[in-house]
Enzyme design. Structure first.
Site, PDB file in Angstrom:
ATOM      1  N   LYS A   2     -10.744  41.957  30.536  1.00 32.16           N
ATOM      2  CA  LYS A   2     -10.192  42.192  31.877  1.00 32.16           C
ATOM      3  C   LYS A   2     -10.576  41.081  32.855  1.00 32.16           C
ATOM      4  O   LYS A   2      -9.753  40.623  33.633  1.00 32.16           O
ATOM      5  CB  LYS A   2     -10.649  43.553  32.409  1.00 32.16           C
ATOM      6  CG  LYS A   2      -9.871  44.715  31.796  1.00 32.16           C
ATOM      7  CD  LYS A   2     -10.374  46.061  32.285  1.00 32.16           C
ATOM      8  CE  LYS A   2     -10.009  46.320  33.730  1.00 32.16           C
ATOM      9  NZ  LYS A   2     -10.518  47.645  34.183  1.00 32.16           N
TER      10      LYS A   2
ATOM     11  N   ASN B 285     -20.194  41.522  40.318  1.00 31.53           N
ATOM     12  CA  ASN B 285     -20.387  42.976  40.201  1.00 31.53           C
ATOM     13  C   ASN B 285     -21.720  43.309  39.524  1.00 31.53           C
ATOM     14  O   ASN B 285     -22.022  44.468  39.278  1.00 31.53           O
ATOM     15  CB  ASN B 285     -19.218  43.646  39.459  1.00 31.53           C
ATOM     16  CG  ASN B 285     -19.162  43.238  37.989  1.00 31.53           C
ATOM     17  OD1 ASN B 285     -19.886  42.344  37.568  1.00 31.53           O
ATOM     18  ND2 ASN B 285     -18.307  43.889  37.227  1.00 31.53           N
TER      19      ASN B 285
ATOM     20  N   TYR C 273     -13.376  37.373  23.886  1.00 26.09           N
ATOM     21  CA  TYR C 273     -13.800  36.288  24.789  1.00 26.09           C
ATOM     22  C   TYR C 273     -12.870  35.084  24.638  1.00 26.09           C
ATOM     23  O   TYR C 273     -12.328  34.576  25.615  1.00 26.09           O
ATOM     24  CB  TYR C 273     -15.237  35.908  24.452  1.00 26.09           C
ATOM     25  CG  TYR C 273     -15.862  34.883  25.367  1.00 26.09           C
ATOM     26  CD1 TYR C 273     -16.077  35.159  26.716  1.00 26.09           C
ATOM     27  CD2 TYR C 273     -16.268  33.634  24.882  1.00 26.09           C
ATOM     28  CE1 TYR C 273     -16.671  34.220  27.556  1.00 26.09           C
ATOM     29  CE2 TYR C 273     -16.874  32.702  25.717  1.00 26.09           C
ATOM     30  CZ  TYR C 273     -17.075  32.999  27.043  1.00 26.09           C
ATOM     31  OH  TYR C 273     -17.676  32.070  27.863  1.00 26.09           O
TER      32      TYR C 273
ATOM     33  N   GLY D 106      -4.754  34.211  42.638  1.00 22.06           N
ATOM     34  CA  GLY D 106      -4.011  34.738  43.789  1.00 22.06           C
ATOM     35  C   GLY D 106      -4.714  34.389  45.091  1.00 22.06           C
ATOM     36  O   GLY D 106      -4.072  33.991  46.074  1.00 22.06           O
TER      37      GLY D 106
ATOM     38  N   ASP E 256     -16.028  43.826  41.856  1.00 22.46           N
ATOM     39  CA  ASP E 256     -15.471  43.566  40.528  1.00 22.46           C
ATOM     40  C   ASP E 256     -14.151  42.811  40.722  1.00 22.46           C
ATOM     41  O   ASP E 256     -13.178  43.379  41.250  1.00 22.46           O
ATOM     42  CB  ASP E 256     -15.248  44.918  39.832  1.00 22.46           C
ATOM     43  CG  ASP E 256     -14.565  44.767  38.480  1.00 22.46           C
ATOM     44  OD1 ASP E 256     -14.061  43.669  38.167  1.00 22.46           O
ATOM     45  OD2 ASP E 256     -14.523  45.770  37.746  1.00 22.46           O
ATOM     46  N   VAL E 257     -14.106  41.558  40.299  1.00 24.08           N
ATOM     47  CA  VAL E 257     -12.946  40.705  40.611  1.00 24.08           C
ATOM     48  C   VAL E 257     -11.705  41.024  39.773  1.00 24.08           C
ATOM     49  O   VAL E 257     -10.688  40.340  39.911  1.00 24.08           O
ATOM     50  CB  VAL E 257     -13.288  39.192  40.504  1.00 24.08           C
ATOM     51  CG1 VAL E 257     -14.338  38.802  41.523  1.00 24.08           C
ATOM     52  CG2 VAL E 257     -13.704  38.804  39.089  1.00 24.08           C
TER      53      VAL E 257
ATOM     54  N   ARG F 144     -28.527  35.220  22.969  1.00 24.87           N
ATOM     55  CA  ARG F 144     -28.253  33.834  22.597  1.00 24.87           C
ATOM     56  C   ARG F 144     -29.428  33.246  21.846  1.00 24.87           C
ATOM     57  O   ARG F 144     -30.560  33.721  21.945  1.00 24.87           O
ATOM     58  CB  ARG F 144     -28.021  32.981  23.848  1.00 24.87           C
ATOM     59  CG  ARG F 144     -26.706  33.236  24.458  1.00 24.87           C
ATOM     60  CD  ARG F 144     -26.460  32.287  25.594  1.00 24.87           C
ATOM     61  NE  ARG F 144     -25.096  32.442  26.035  1.00 24.87           N
ATOM     62  CZ  ARG F 144     -24.057  31.883  25.426  1.00 24.87           C
ATOM     63  NH1 ARG F 144     -24.224  31.107  24.381  1.00 24.87           N
ATOM     64  NH2 ARG F 144     -22.844  32.092  25.864  1.00 24.87           N
TER      65      ARG F 144
ATOM     66  N   LYS G 226      -4.226  30.658  45.768  1.00 19.63           N
ATOM     67  CA  LYS G 226      -2.841  30.398  46.210  1.00 19.63           C
ATOM     68  C   LYS G 226      -2.666  30.790  47.674  1.00 19.63           C
ATOM     69  O   LYS G 226      -2.139  30.030  48.480  1.00 19.63           O
ATOM     70  CB  LYS G 226      -1.883  31.191  45.314  1.00 19.63           C
ATOM     71  CG  LYS G 226      -0.429  31.133  45.702  1.00 19.63           C
ATOM     72  CD  LYS G 226       0.429  31.759  44.603  1.00 19.63           C
ATOM     73  CE  LYS G 226       1.812  32.097  45.097  1.00 19.63           C
ATOM     74  NZ  LYS G 226       1.976  33.523  45.430  1.00 19.63           N
TER      75      LYS G 226
ATOM     76  N   THR H 130     -23.464  41.466  34.299  1.00 19.65           N
ATOM     77  CA  THR H 130     -24.404  40.623  33.540  1.00 19.65           C
ATOM     78  C   THR H 130     -25.130  39.647  34.471  1.00 19.65           C
ATOM     79  O   THR H 130     -26.059  38.975  34.048  1.00 19.65           O
ATOM     80  CB  THR H 130     -23.697  39.832  32.414  1.00 19.65           C
ATOM     81  OG1 THR H 130     -22.616  39.089  32.992  1.00 19.65           O
ATOM     82  CG2 THR H 130     -23.167  40.761  31.344  1.00 19.65           C
TER      83      THR H 130
END
Ligand code: UDP
Length: 310
Positions: A92, A33, A146, A103, A57-58, A187, A106, A36
């Site tokens: 999320k 998405n 996280y 899913g 957006d997964v 970072r 599977k 980042t």
């Protein structure tokens, strides 16, 4: 030809995985998405007929037409600054996003691999950390969004393996660096490099005695690829056990860049782990894998990338 779906495929690690799988004749559907992630990480693949990009957006239902052999779930904000800014999205994508990606695996009968993290060990009270260690994690601290999302990700992955028979893998990724790291993700390495290149003060948090162990991205991706092709369902640490204090690391960057910058101290972030070093005996035993690139060599390649970007 086999086909892989990579969530977070436009991110730092995801984009290197796209490259690795394509090189090994596996077609890639990259889903991102771009929260980042960055299109510039995958731009070079747009002419490749075996590469498809889907902006999605997964955390919502993932639809991919046709057969899928592998699902690699790499979507997540992944630097402390990112998940402080994006706490709900981080939770999320680690929970709902992992559920959706499982899913998909599977439904397609695909092998599923989740990018977990050394953060599942929290601020560890053993060093090095092996896969049997359960961790010392603060669920309600700023890093909890996280750490707990990734721990949930591991739990639901094992549940899909045990209850739905999905063929799953869990990689625990330790600090990794290399080209395509974002310059402004907060970072240590991108921060030190951009400060040193601009001649600004280099910000070391705390007294700099906290340690990390940095793995060059090519080594990491090779380890993940081997894990994907193995039949190991339990977590495997992938990282470089060469441990260094953050103060020494900052000094190394300044020296390599021949920079006039001075080191200044800033407050240590909450729950910043004091030590971190992977025990990689399992990866050696099960995957016949160990890192090949030493820090100096890896840093030189990475600094070249950052210089071009700046
Ligand atoms: N750090 C630092 N200065 C910076 C950014 C980070 O001293 O400008 C420290 C940070 O507090 C941590 C270490 O460097 O102890 C590694 O931080 P990073 O954000 O790279 O990853 P982490 O391993 O904490 O997830």
């Amino acid at each position: 030809m086999k086909k892989a779906v990579i969530t977070g495929g436009a991110g730092f690690l995801g984009s290197h995985l796209c490259d690795k799988l394509l090189k090994n004749d596996i077609a890639v559907v990259c889903i991102d998405n771009l929260l980042t992630g960055d299109i510039s990480n995958i731009e070079h693949l747009f002419g490749n007929e075996n590469f498809t990009f889907i902006k999605h957006d997964v955390t919502n239902f993932i639809h991919v037409p046709g057969e899928v052999d592998y699902v690699l779930h790499f979507a997540s904000p992944a630097s402390p600054i990112d998940y402080l800014k994006l706490p709900i999205q981080t939770l999320k994508v680690g929970s709902l996003g992992t559920h959706k990606a499982l899913g998909l695996a599977k439904e397609k009968g695909a092998t599923f691999l989740i990018a977990s993290t050394s953060e599942v060990y929290g601020d560890p009270d053993i060093n090095p950390q092996n896969e049997e260690y359960w961790g010392n994690v603060n669920p309600i601290g700023p890093r909890g969004v996280y750490d707990e999302a990734k721990r949930f990700g591991e739990a639901i992955t094992m549940a899909y393996h045990r209850y739905h028979g999905v063929d799953t893998r869990i990689v625990r990724i330790f600090n990794t660096y290399g080209p395509r790291m974002r310059l402004n993700d907060g970072r240590a390495l991108p921060a030190f490099v951009s400060q040193a290149l601009k001649g600004e003060d280099v910000t070391v948090f705390g007294d700099g005695s906290q340690t990390r162990s940095f793995c060059y991205v090519d080594d990491l991706v090779e380890g993940i690829y081997r894990l994907l092709l193995s039949d190991e369902h339990e977590p495997v640490n992938i990282g470089n056990p060469d441990e260094i204090s953050i103060l020494q690391f900052a000094e190394e960057v300044i020296e390599l860049l021949n920079s006039p910058s001075k080191i200044v101290r800033k407050p240590l972030p909450i729950d910043d782990p004091k030590v971190r070093r992977p025990d990689i005996s399992k990866a050696k035993r099960v995957l016949n894998w160990e890192p090949k690139v030493n820090r100096r060599e890896g840093l030189i390649k990475t600094l070249d990338y950052f210089k071009k970007k700046i």
